[in-house]
Design an enzyme around this catalytic site. Structure first.
Site, PDB file in Angstrom:
ATOM      1  CD  GLN A   2      -3.006  -2.380   1.975  1.00 12.88           C
ATOM      2  OE1 GLN A   2      -2.347  -2.705   2.952  1.00 12.88           O
ATOM      3  NE2 GLN A   2      -2.730  -2.823   0.763  1.00 12.88           N
ATOM      4  CG  ASN A  46     -18.867  25.600 -24.159  1.00  7.91           C
ATOM      5  OD1 ASN A  46     -19.988  25.930 -24.530  1.00  7.91           O
ATOM      6  ND2 ASN A  46     -17.978  25.039 -24.966  1.00  7.91           N
ATOM      7  CB  SER A 101     -16.812  26.050 -29.044  1.00 12.33           C
ATOM      8  OG  SER A 101     -16.838  25.306 -30.234  1.00 12.33           O
ATOM      9  CE  LYS A 150     -21.600  25.909 -27.155  1.00 12.69           C
ATOM     10  NZ  LYS A 150     -21.592  24.443 -27.072  1.00 12.69           N
ATOM     11  CB  THR A 155     -42.627  24.359  -7.794  1.00 14.89           C
ATOM     12  OG1 THR A 155     -43.779  24.792  -8.521  1.00 14.89           O
ATOM     13  CG2 THR A 155     -42.498  25.192  -6.532  1.00 14.89           C
ATOM     14  CG  HIS A 156     -43.659  20.866 -10.497  1.00 14.54           C
ATOM     15  ND1 HIS A 156     -43.707  19.526 -10.181  1.00 14.54           N
ATOM     16  CD2 HIS A 156     -44.399  21.502  -9.549  1.00 14.54           C
ATOM     17  CE1 HIS A 156     -44.455  19.350  -9.099  1.00 14.54           C
ATOM     18  NE2 HIS A 156     -44.888  20.546  -8.689  1.00 14.54           N
ATOM     19  CE  LYS A 208      -4.464   2.940   4.893  1.00 15.59           C
ATOM     20  NZ  LYS A 208      -5.462   1.844   4.878  1.00 15.59           N
ATOM     21  CB  SER A 236      -0.916   0.006   1.230  1.00 13.78           C
ATOM     22  OG  SER A 236      -0.168  -0.216   2.406  1.00 13.78           O
ATOM     23  CD  GLU A 286     -21.043  21.803 -19.150  1.00 13.80           C
ATOM     24  OE1 GLU A 286     -21.976  22.314 -19.782  1.00 13.80           O
ATOM     25  OE2 GLU A 286     -19.965  21.440 -19.685  1.00 13.80           O
ATOM     26  CG  ASN A 319      -3.874  -5.041  12.735  1.00 12.78           C
ATOM     27  OD1 ASN A 319      -3.247  -4.928  11.677  1.00 12.78           O
ATOM     28  ND2 ASN A 319      -4.263  -6.217  13.196  1.00 12.78           N
ATOM     29  CE1 TYR A 371      -6.194  -3.686   8.857  1.00  7.49           C
ATOM     30  CE2 TYR A 371      -5.187  -5.834   8.505  1.00  7.49           C
ATOM     31  CZ  TYR A 371      -5.396  -4.529   8.101  1.00  7.49           C
ATOM     32  OH  TYR A 371      -4.823  -4.073   6.941  1.00  7.49           O
TER      33      TYR A 371
HETATM   34  N1  ARG Z   1      -1.369  -1.373   5.175  1.00  3.98           N
HETATM   35  C1  ARG Z   1      -2.283  -1.855   6.160  1.00  3.98           C
HETATM   36  C2  ARG Z   1      -3.634  -1.141   6.031  1.00  3.98           C
HETATM   37  O1  ARG Z   1      -3.698  -0.145   5.426  1.00  3.98           O
HETATM   38  C3  ARG Z   1      -1.722  -1.627   7.533  1.00  3.98           C
HETATM   39  C4  ARG Z   1      -2.172  -2.637   8.521  1.00  3.98           C
HETATM   40  C5  ARG Z   1      -1.602  -3.958   8.183  1.00  3.98           C
HETATM   41  N2  ARG Z   1      -1.889  -4.938   9.178  1.00  3.98           N
HETATM   42  C6  ARG Z   1      -1.727  -6.235   8.945  1.00  3.98           C
HETATM   43  N3  ARG Z   1      -2.019  -7.032   9.913  1.00  3.98           N
HETATM   44  N4  ARG Z   1      -1.341  -6.715   7.791  1.00  3.98           N
HETATM   45  O2  ARG Z   1      -4.631  -1.580   6.523  1.00  3.98           O
END
Ligand code: ARG
Length: 327
Positions: free
Chosen positions: A321, A284, A276, A282, A154-155, A324, A22, A289, A109, A316
């Protein structure tokens, strides 16, 4: 060897290293990870789990690593998987075996749970400030348009006369609720999960009250299983962010139709419009948007995390993970 590799006799497949890692995205949490570790080291020292000399070495090492990351001189490695183990490895390389004591009685964790809360508390505060500016701007434009009469609908049919000020102050109410929702969101995530260990605490006599004070948390998580597996606080943030986007999107929709030649209520400033390449008449409204369009990915991130969480047993699981990138 991996930091957790003691019982392993084979090294991890390269493909697994890549898939499992990660660090590509959680490197963004480097500051929170180091701040959390410095507070944690102070706590270990205070509880006589490490000596003051060890604590001094670890804290100095961490501070140097923080500087090096900010200077851009650190190369994170996929083989160390995440921000926690990358920093731990850097620390051990820098100060030797004493660096290994930092992780005493701690798990990744509870570490990631505290990093995410620290990160979100700060980011939500930033969003609150941006929302406050938006609220002030709405008041500013409303004050100038107390006598600007326009049709209320309204509407999508003309219904009763109103003023532009009154119309804009309806958005003020929406964004004010969003602001309060964000504050509420911070209050509910203001519980320290660090100290929960992997899931069921630790036999070391640690001090979570001290940690909470050091890291600026008002409260402490009451249940360690919940502390490491809960991602409600992320879902609450994503859901508040989705509501904010819904409001912005409605606002943008009105700007777009008001700016059309059919309505012709407003004309968007040149500096906020685009042209454009084929139709010279135009002008825009790309910006509103695109804001309306970006709402889709914010909703998507909320639904993704809901789906990730719905089948997870306590406590956990690595699935979390996945919280994120959406955040
Ligand atoms: N990279 C992990 C996460 O974002 C960190 C925790 C990892 N814990 C584990 N027991 N593998 O959740």
């Amino acid at each position: 060897m991996k930091l957790w590799g003691g019982r392993f006799s084979k090294s991890t497949a390269k493909l697994v290293d890549k898939f499992n890692a990660s660090i590509y995205f959680d490197k963004k949490l480097y500051k929170q990870d180091i701040i959390g570790s410095i507070a944690y080291t102070k706590m270990l020292e205070k509880c006589n789990i490490i000596t003051d000399e060890e604590s001094f070495k670890i804290i100095n090492g961490l501070k140097e690593i923080l500087k090096e990351i900010e200077d851009g001189s650190v190369q994170f490695k996929i083989e160390y998987e995440d921000i926690h183990m990358n920093i731990e490895k850097l620390l051990i390389d820098k100060i030797g075996d004493v660096g290994k004591k930092l992780h005493t009685a701690r798990s990744r964790n509870d570490q990631i749970a505290v990093d995410m809360r620290l990160y979100l508390k700060e980011e939500i505060n930033n969003i609150c400030n941006i929302l406050k500016n938006l609220l002030k701007t709405l008041i500013y434009i409303s004050e100038k348009n107390i006598d600007t009469i326009m049709p209320g609908y309204t509407h999508m049919q003309r219904a009763q006369p109103i003023t532009l000020a009154y119309h804009l102050m309806a958005y003020f109410q929406m964004f004010k609720r969003d602001y309060l929702r964000l504050i509420d969101c911070i209050n509910r995530m203001d519980y320290l999960p660090l100290g929960a260990g992997a899931l069921a605490g630790t036999t070391y006599s640690t001090n979570r009250e001290f940690l909470a004070k050091e890291l600026g948390f008002k409260n402490i998580c009451d249940n360690s299983l919940d502390a490491v597996s809960d991602r409600d606080f992320v879902i609450e943030f994503l859901s508040t962010a989705s509501i904010i986007m819904m409001h912005l999107s409605r606002f943008c929709e009105e700007i777009i139709i008001w700016n059309s030649s059919e309505f012709n209520f407003i004309e968007m400033d040149d500096s906020f419009s685009t042209g454009s390449s084929i139709m010279p008449q135009k002008k825009n409204p790309d910006v509103p948007e695109l804001l309306r369009g970006k709402t889709g990915r914010v909703y998507g991130n909320l639904i993704s995390l809901f789906t990730v969480m719905k089948g997870l047993p306590l406590a956990y699981n690595k699935d979390t993970q996945e919280d994120k990138e959406g955040v």
